[in-house]
Design an enzyme around this catalytic site. Structure first.
Site, short mmCIF file in Angstrom:
data_model
loop_
_atom_site.label_atom_id
_atom_site.label_comp_id
_atom_site.label_asym_id
_atom_site.label_seq_id
_atom_site.Cartn_x
_atom_site.Cartn_y
_atom_site.Cartn_z
N ARG A 15 8.85 -8.04 -2.98
CA ARG A 15 7.48 -7.66 -2.61
C ARG A 15 6.94 -8.18 -2.51
O ARG A 15 7.00 -9.95 -2.15
CB ARG A 15 8.01 -7.19 -4.72
N THR B 62 6.40 4.88 1.63
CA THR B 62 7.21 3.91 1.43
C THR B 62 8.97 4.65 1.98
O THR B 62 9.14 6.10 2.96
CB THR B 62 8.04 4.36 0.21
N THR C 94 8.34 -0.88 1.58
CA THR C 94 7.15 0.58 1.96
C THR C 94 5.86 -0.58 2.64
O THR C 94 5.94 -1.74 2.45
CB THR C 94 6.69 0.36 0.49
N GLU D 255 2.97 0.80 1.02
CA GLU D 255 2.49 1.62 -0.04
C GLU D 255 2.35 2.89 -0.06
O GLU D 255 2.56 3.82 -0.59
CB GLU D 255 1.19 0.98 -0.84
N ASP E 126 -1.57 -1.45 -6.50
CA ASP E 126 -0.37 -0.96 -7.17
C ASP E 126 -0.40 -2.00 -8.60
O ASP E 126 -0.11 -1.66 -9.32
CB ASP E 126 1.38 -1.23 -6.70
N SER F 50 6.16 -1.94 -9.67
CA SER F 50 6.90 -0.57 -8.14
C SER F 50 7.61 -0.18 -9.46
O SER F 50 7.68 0.18 -9.90
CB SER F 50 7.36 -1.35 -7.11
N SER F 51 7.50 1.56 -8.18
CA SER F 51 7.98 2.51 -8.45
C SER F 51 9.76 2.61 -7.70
O SER F 51 10.89 3.22 -8.47
CB SER F 51 7.41 3.84 -8.48
N GLY G 192 8.41 8.14 -2.34
CA GLY G 192 7.56 8.99 -3.50
C GLY G 192 6.87 8.02 -4.43
O GLY G 192 6.76 9.17 -5.45
N GLY G 193 6.43 7.13 -4.61
CA GLY G 193 5.60 6.67 -6.01
C GLY G 193 5.77 6.77 -7.09
O GLY G 193 7.51 6.35 -7.16
#
Length: 589
Positions: free
Chosen positions: A106, A394, A412, A414, A434, A458-459, A480-481
């Protein structure tokens, strides 16, 4: 050298930004049953081919996953790449406890970043375009460091070989498909923010290159060639000062990125987030990702229900699934952040007794009036809920090799086209958006607030599922967030409870609760159940165009089923005589 807006709710931002899907869901091609030599699933067939080529040379799943990530930097620049970061979940005999290793690549904020990075002098949010399309949003990229760390531990082939497919695509050229053209056309100002990017992807008339056009990215080829030959130090050391100066020059306020920020970046090994679900073990990514915890909580809360008997046509199942989301996401907002900076009670959040107590809140017949966070064992006190960032740029890919090692990797930048900044032939992330925009609420700190050197929540939810014998049966993830954990949990239930193929499980509709508001896809079984869901208390339901982007590998007799999301399948064509991609397909993340 490598060569003010109206404030919208998270739901409104999601609907307006996440428009990566055709207006109708179509069937996918026949699933690919690979032999025992392994399999690859990704969002672009050229990246899939890159991974398959590495496997054919005797490469490990890790080798192939790195090759896929690099190839996607070239052919799917709107979604991911070496200008961004990612998470890798790996299963294999050489891994950590129970053979599962998770690696965190990340992005990080500059050391000088502060909690008011995205606020003006009055404490109000800066206009969205200023927050996103400037150096304010750019974190130190982590994908290259992640790849190097993973290769050092689990690679078979020489480092340079992993770059060959991506270098060839960048140097010799690749063809614009409908998805790329739609994203370029729909975000011309963003994708074409820099002169360098416009020269690559746009014609002399300022319009996006058409479907079927061939694109070459010589600067990216040169960048990749240098890193292939000399390692990631080319980026994190040799070019640190130049890269940081470019980002700092595009940053209007708050802490500027420095060479030290780039040079000090490290990919990190984290503890996996694992839960038992029926006879299976489900392992995902822990903090700073919320994905593994959210997927684990949703599944755990639903375990007491006989989902198989209900089936995917049942309003009862979709009601329960919505409620499990609402309960899990309430915890997510309060507790998850970068565990290097905030205390995250992962063990408590995944404790079976705690999950059972959360499941007890779910009424099979009626929606909760409000889903509130719980108090898991080890929960920190005096913390406030933050706001919900929206991720839309992503990609996910899954790889299994001949030895049964599996990699689930989500990568990703973002948002679609990231920050719009372009350096070294690739797009730079806007990952720092984010973070929660507001550092405190009612005097209490927000776990996901901006801090120097911190990684935003993050998701992303790269996930691997094991059967009762400890064998990998499913490798899955999504883009897809905030919908990512929901897509992953839905598909896992499809395979494990409903006995579906991976192809059919990925084709299950998206249904997600944003607080009291529910979204679902037109043309789906859930769209036909709206009235019944409203009778159960889900009063605000919006039926929108299909969206989602999930990839998976499922173990079958004699090999693996490789499946991609049917929502983007029609957009992967690059035949120039195809119908133009619809507006709902624009900005494919």
């Amino acid at each position: 050298m490598f060569k003010p807006l109206i404030a919208l709710s998270p739901l409104a931002l999601f609907i307006s930004a996440c428009v990566d899907a055709p207006t109708t869901v179509t069937s996918t091609p026949d699933p690919v049953a690979a032999n025992s030599e392994g399999a690859v699933s990704s969002a672009d067939p050229r990246a899939t081919a890159a991974g398959e080529a590495i496997l054919a040379k005797g490469g490990s799943a890790t080798d192939a996953a790195i090759a896929v990530m690099l190839a996607l930097t070239v052919v799917e620049p709107q979604s991911s790449g070496i200008g961004g970061g990612g998470f890798m979940v790996r299963a294999g005999g050489e891994g950590g406890e129970d053979g599962v290793t998770t690696l965190d690549g990340r992005e990080t904020a500059p050391i000088a970043a502060t909690g008011t990075r995205f606020l003006d002098e009055e404490g109000d949010r800066l206009p969205r375009e200023l927050r996103v399309t400037s150096g304010l949003s750019v974190g130190v990229p982590g994908n290259l460091a992640l790849a190097a760390k993973a290769h050092e531990k689990y690679g078979n082939l020489p480092w340079a070989q992993l770059f060959e497919p991506a270098i060839a695509l960048a140097r010799d050229g690749f063809v614009v498909n409908r998805r790329l053209h739609a994203s370029l056309s729909g975000r011309k100002e963003h994708a074409g923010k820099t002169e360098a990017a416009r020269a690559i992807f746009f014609g002399a008339d300022g319009e996006a290159l058409p479907v079927g056009a061939k694109v070459k990215v010589p600067e990216l080829a040169e960048t990749l060639e240098r890193i292939a030959a000399d390692g990631v130090g080319v980026f994190y050391e040799d070019s640190a000062e130049e890269f940081a100066a470019y980002v700092a020059g595009e940053t209007p306020q708050d802490g500027l990125m420095t060479a030290g920020d780039v040079m000090e970046y490290q990919a990190k090994e984290r503890e996996p987030a694992c839960v038992r679900y029926r006879v299976y073990k489900v392992c995902g990514m822990g903090p700073p990702s919320s994905g593994g915890v959210a997927v684990g909580q949703m599944l755990g809360q639903l375990e007491r229900f006989d989902l198989a008997a209900m089936g995917p046509q049942s309003v009862q199942f979709w009601h329960l699934f919505l409620e499990s989301q609402r309960v899990a996401y309430a915890d997510r907002e309060l507790y998850i952040g970068d565990e290097d900076f905030v205390e995250v009670p992962v063990d408590g959040l995944l404790d079976r007794s705690y999950i059972a107590s959360r499941s007890a809140l779910i009424d099979p017949d009626k929606a909760l009036e409000e889903a509130l966070p719980g108090t898991p064992p080890g929960a920190p006190l005096a913390r406030a809920d933050g706001d919900e960032p929206v991720e839309n740029g992503t990609t996910h890919f899954a790889v299994v090799d001949a030895n049964g090692n599996a990699v689930s990797y989500t990568s990703t930048i973002e948002g679609a086209w990231g920050s719009g900044l372009h350096w070294g032939g690739f797009y730079l992330n806007n990952e720092l958006t984010d973070f929660s925009m507001t550092p405190e609420v009612d005097g209490k700190p927000v776990a996901n607030r901006v801090q120097g050197g911190k990684r935003p929540r993050s998701s992303m939810a790269p996930t691997i599922v094991f059967d009762e014998k400890g064998e990998v049966v499913l490798v899955i993830g999504a883009a897809g967030g905030p919908t990512i954990p929901v897509q992953v949990a839905r598909s896992i239930i499809g395979v494990l409870d409903f006995g579906m193929s991976a192809e059919d499980a990925l084709n299950l509709p998206l249904i997600m609760a944003f607080g009291q508001v529910v979204i679902t896809e037109e043309g789906s079984v859930v769209a036909d159940l709206v009235d019944e869901l409203k009778q159960r208390g889900h009063e605000q339901i919006r039926v929108i165009a299909p969206r989602g982007k999930t990839n998976a590998l499922r173990r079958i007799d004699g090999g693996w089923e490789a499946a991609g999301d049917p929502r983007i399948a029609p957009l992967l064509s690059y035949e120039p005589d195809q119908e133009p991609a619809s507006e709902s397909a624009v900005n494919a993340p």
